[in-house]
Design a protein around this motif. Structure first.
Motif, PDB file in Angstrom:
ATOM      1  N   LYS A  42      41.924  44.141  40.157  1.00  0.00           N
ATOM      2  CA  LYS A  42      40.822  44.417  39.240  1.00  0.00           C
ATOM      3  C   LYS A  42      39.898  45.480  39.838  1.00  0.00           C
ATOM      4  CE  LYS A  42      40.693  39.818  37.145  1.00  0.00           C
ATOM      5  NZ  LYS A  42      39.844  38.647  36.819  1.00  0.00           N
ATOM      6  N   THR A  43      39.165  46.149  38.965  1.00  0.00           N
ATOM      7  CA  THR A  43      38.255  47.194  39.425  1.00  0.00           C
ATOM      8  C   THR A  43      37.214  46.636  40.379  1.00  0.00           C
ATOM      9  OG1 THR A  43      38.551  48.381  37.334  1.00  0.00           O
ATOM     10  CG2 THR A  43      36.655  48.983  38.689  1.00  0.00           C
ATOM     11  N   GLU A  44      36.708  45.422  40.091  1.00  0.00           N
ATOM     12  CA  GLU A  44      35.689  44.843  40.955  1.00  0.00           C
ATOM     13  C   GLU A  44      36.240  44.410  42.307  1.00  0.00           C
ATOM     14  OE1 GLU A  44      36.353  43.954  37.899  1.00  0.00           O
ATOM     15  OE2 GLU A  44      36.540  41.777  37.608  1.00  0.00           O
ATOM     16  N   ASP A  45      37.575  44.295  42.410  1.00  0.00           N
ATOM     17  CA  ASP A  45      38.170  43.946  43.699  1.00  0.00           C
ATOM     18  C   ASP A  45      37.949  45.044  44.739  1.00  0.00           C
ATOM     19  OD1 ASP A  45      39.068  41.556  42.735  1.00  0.00           O
ATOM     20  OD2 ASP A  45      41.070  42.281  42.255  1.00  0.00           O
ATOM     21  N   ALA A 148      39.256  35.998  45.915  1.00  0.00           N
ATOM     22  CA  ALA A 148      38.106  35.644  45.074  1.00  0.00           C
ATOM     23  C   ALA A 148      37.268  34.552  45.732  1.00  0.00           C
ATOM     24  CB  ALA A 148      38.581  35.199  43.698  1.00  0.00           C
ATOM     25  N   LYS A 149      37.921  33.595  46.395  1.00  0.00           N
ATOM     26  CA  LYS A 149      37.184  32.534  47.079  1.00  0.00           C
ATOM     27  C   LYS A 149      36.315  33.104  48.199  1.00  0.00           C
ATOM     28  CE  LYS A 149      40.223  28.553  46.285  1.00  0.00           C
ATOM     29  NZ  LYS A 149      41.155  27.595  46.928  1.00  0.00           N
ATOM     30  N   ARG A 150      36.898  33.996  49.002  1.00  0.00           N
ATOM     31  CA  ARG A 150      36.132  34.595  50.105  1.00  0.00           C
ATOM     32  C   ARG A 150      34.959  35.422  49.576  1.00  0.00           C
ATOM     33  NH1 ARG A 150      41.400  35.427  52.259  1.00  0.00           N
ATOM     34  NH2 ARG A 150      41.363  37.582  51.516  1.00  0.00           N
ATOM     35  N   HIS A 151      35.205  36.156  48.505  1.00  0.00           N
ATOM     36  CA  HIS A 151      34.134  36.984  47.926  1.00  0.00           C
ATOM     37  C   HIS A 151      33.000  36.109  47.399  1.00  0.00           C
ATOM     38  CE1 HIS A 151      32.264  40.475  46.313  1.00  0.00           C
ATOM     39  NE2 HIS A 151      32.524  40.211  45.046  1.00  0.00           N
ATOM     40  N   LEU A 152      33.358  35.026  46.709  1.00  0.00           N
ATOM     41  CA  LEU A 152      32.347  34.113  46.167  1.00  0.00           C
ATOM     42  C   LEU A 152      31.571  33.435  47.293  1.00  0.00           C
ATOM     43  CD1 LEU A 152      31.015  32.573  43.849  1.00  0.00           C
ATOM     44  CD2 LEU A 152      32.934  30.967  43.895  1.00  0.00           C
ATOM     45  N   GLN A 153      32.251  32.990  48.329  1.00  0.00           N
ATOM     46  CA  GLN A 153      31.576  32.346  49.456  1.00  0.00           C
ATOM     47  C   GLN A 153      30.611  33.289  50.144  1.00  0.00           C
ATOM     48  OE1 GLN A 153      34.881  30.987  51.781  1.00  0.00           O
ATOM     49  NE2 GLN A 153      35.327  29.233  50.458  1.00  0.00           N
ATOM     50  N   GLY A 154      31.014  34.560  50.284  1.00  0.00           N
ATOM     51  CA  GLY A 154      30.115  35.548  50.884  1.00  0.00           C
ATOM     52  C   GLY A 154      28.862  35.752  50.056  1.00  0.00           C
ATOM     53  N   ARG A 211      27.801  33.061  38.943  1.00  0.00           N
ATOM     54  CA  ARG A 211      28.448  32.314  37.855  1.00  0.00           C
ATOM     55  C   ARG A 211      29.655  33.078  37.306  1.00  0.00           C
ATOM     56  NH1 ARG A 211      23.090  30.347  36.815  1.00  0.00           N
ATOM     57  NH2 ARG A 211      22.546  32.249  35.683  1.00  0.00           N
ATOM     58  N   THR A 212      29.522  34.406  37.221  1.00  0.00           N
ATOM     59  CA  THR A 212      30.651  35.222  36.769  1.00  0.00           C
ATOM     60  C   THR A 212      31.827  35.118  37.739  1.00  0.00           C
ATOM     61  OG1 THR A 212      29.170  36.801  35.661  1.00  0.00           O
ATOM     62  CG2 THR A 212      31.394  37.562  36.166  1.00  0.00           C
ATOM     63  N   LEU A 213      31.518  35.175  39.045  1.00  0.00           N
ATOM     64  CA  LEU A 213      32.576  35.049  40.053  1.00  0.00           C
ATOM     65  C   LEU A 213      33.227  33.666  39.994  1.00  0.00           C
ATOM     66  CD1 LEU A 213      30.894  36.814  43.115  1.00  0.00           C
ATOM     67  CD2 LEU A 213      32.807  37.659  41.750  1.00  0.00           C
ATOM     68  N   LEU A 217      37.099  32.988  39.258  1.00  0.00           N
ATOM     69  CA  LEU A 217      37.896  32.201  40.204  1.00  0.00           C
ATOM     70  C   LEU A 217      38.601  31.044  39.489  1.00  0.00           C
ATOM     71  CD1 LEU A 217      38.849  31.426  43.019  1.00  0.00           C
ATOM     72  CD2 LEU A 217      36.665  30.246  43.369  1.00  0.00           C
ATOM     73  N   LYS A 218      37.885  30.390  38.588  1.00  0.00           N
ATOM     74  CA  LYS A 218      38.484  29.272  37.852  1.00  0.00           C
ATOM     75  C   LYS A 218      39.659  29.748  37.007  1.00  0.00           C
ATOM     76  CE  LYS A 218      37.344  25.446  34.740  1.00  0.00           C
ATOM     77  NZ  LYS A 218      36.266  24.790  33.959  1.00  0.00           N
ATOM     78  N   GLU A 219      39.512  30.929  36.373  1.00  0.00           N
ATOM     79  CA  GLU A 219      40.604  31.482  35.570  1.00  0.00           C
ATOM     80  C   GLU A 219      41.814  31.795  36.444  1.00  0.00           C
ATOM     81  OE1 GLU A 219      39.097  34.839  33.497  1.00  0.00           O
ATOM     82  OE2 GLU A 219      37.816  33.668  32.130  1.00  0.00           O
ATOM     83  N   LEU A 220      41.561  32.379  37.622  1.00  0.00           N
ATOM     84  CA  LEU A 220      42.660  32.689  38.540  1.00  0.00           C
ATOM     85  C   LEU A 220      43.358  31.416  39.016  1.00  0.00           C
ATOM     86  CD1 LEU A 220      41.159  35.559  40.740  1.00  0.00           C
ATOM     87  CD2 LEU A 220      43.088  35.731  39.166  1.00  0.00           C
ATOM     88  N   GLU A 221      42.571  30.389  39.316  1.00  0.00           N
ATOM     89  CA  GLU A 221      43.167  29.126  39.766  1.00  0.00           C
ATOM     90  C   GLU A 221      44.011  28.494  38.664  1.00  0.00           C
ATOM     91  OE1 GLU A 221      39.939  27.598  43.103  1.00  0.00           O
ATOM     92  OE2 GLU A 221      39.654  27.060  41.005  1.00  0.00           O
TER      93      GLU A 221
END
Length: 310
Positions: A42-45, A148-154, A211-213, A217-221
């Protein structure tokens, strides 16, 4: 010498003068080694791939975004492969073909665990190619979930480290987020970045981003869970098919006329006729297999007694 990945060659081809191939480790360490896997970036990645101080130049980012969008468009335009609609049939290579290397594992995550990128072997059957694609897609989703998990945790740690408004002495202006005056007397520039005021309560957009992240993440899971379930079902079906009528009778029928059945299509056509003639029951005595060709011909003409070959 390490093998050059498809992503490295792709980056090198984008702009020889900008030397974008130096960015390949950031993709490869996250599991994106094949060109096809880039369709899932994704672009945001790119923000998590290249955080400060190693951020991309604007021109580099624009080039990557454009090329990634092109890859996604190509991936969506590819027609869906139609699988043979034959129950309990396991397509495999003809006996005239000699595979050049071992057939990859079935669609299990371990099949792609080395992160080396999964290619397609020319002699693979359609089901083998499907298993390989499912394994690759599952591995890409697994990498995306972890990223996504690492990005959200950061993001969450960064917000948690910021103080709240009530932890600062004195009133804070609602516009510039500094103390000593109120919004009616404020003549400063509005605060647009939490890094200036360090007050997370004054920047609700931070929680919106989190919340967006969390939603992404939930969608990816969910996609990963569905892909894993589909993979397990596919694998179980193939294992079950090994004991099916077709898997057992294919080599037995081929022995009766090796020349005729050099072509897989001819063998499978007669196997389907034989399955109907024998009502999906495998003959127990292989000594009577010489009768199988006549059973097929008689069934084609509407006259066969399945009991005589059981």
């Amino acid at each position: 010498m390490a093998e050059t990945s498809e992503v490295h060659m792709w980056l090198k081809s984008l702009s020889p003068t900008m030397k974008l191939e130096r960015l390949s480790p950031q993709f490869e360490t996250r599991g994106f080694r094949s060109r096809r896997s880039l369709a899932f970036v994704k672009t945001e990645d790119l923000d998590s791939f290249f955080p400060s101080p190693g951020k991309l130049l604007l021109a580099e980012r624009r080039i990557l975004e454009s090329e990634l969008n092109n890859i996604k468009a190509e991936n969506h335009q590819q027609p869906t492969r139609l699988e043979p609609k034959l129950l309990n049939i396991i397509p495999c290579a003809s006996i005239a073909e000699k595979p050049t290397r071992e057939t990859p594992q079935l669609c299990l995550p371990e099949a792609a665990a080395d992160n080396t990128g999964l290619g397609i072997v020319p002699n693979q059957s359609p089901l083998d190619r499907r298993a390989l694609e499912m394994a690759e897609n599952l591995k890409v989703l697994e990498v995306q979930v972890e990223s996504a998990k690492r990005h959200l945790q950061g993001k969450q740690r960064a917000v948690d480290d910021l103080p709240k408004v009530h932890e600062r002495r004195g009133k804070v202006c609602a516009i510039c987020h500094t103390s000593g005056h109120n919004r009616a007397k404020c003549n400063k520039i509005p605060c647009e970045n939490v890094n200036f005021c360090k007050l997370k309560d004054k920047h609700p957009e931070l929680m919106n981003d989190i919340r967006t992240l969390q939603r992404d993440l939930k969608e990816l899971e969910q996609k990963y869970a569905k892909g894993k379930s589909d993979c397990d079902v596919f694998n179980a079906s193939r294992q079950l098919a090994k004991s099916s009528f077709f898997a057992i009778m294919r080599p037995r029928l081929r022995k009766q006329n090796p020349t005729k059945y050099l072509e897989r299509a001819a063998l499978d056509r007669d196997l389907m006729v034989l399955q109907r003639a024998l009502k999906n029951k495998v003959p127990l005595d292989e000594h009577d297999d010489w009768r199988l060709p006549s059973v097929i011909e008689e069934y084609k003409h509407g006259n066969v007694d399945p009991l005589r070959v059981q």
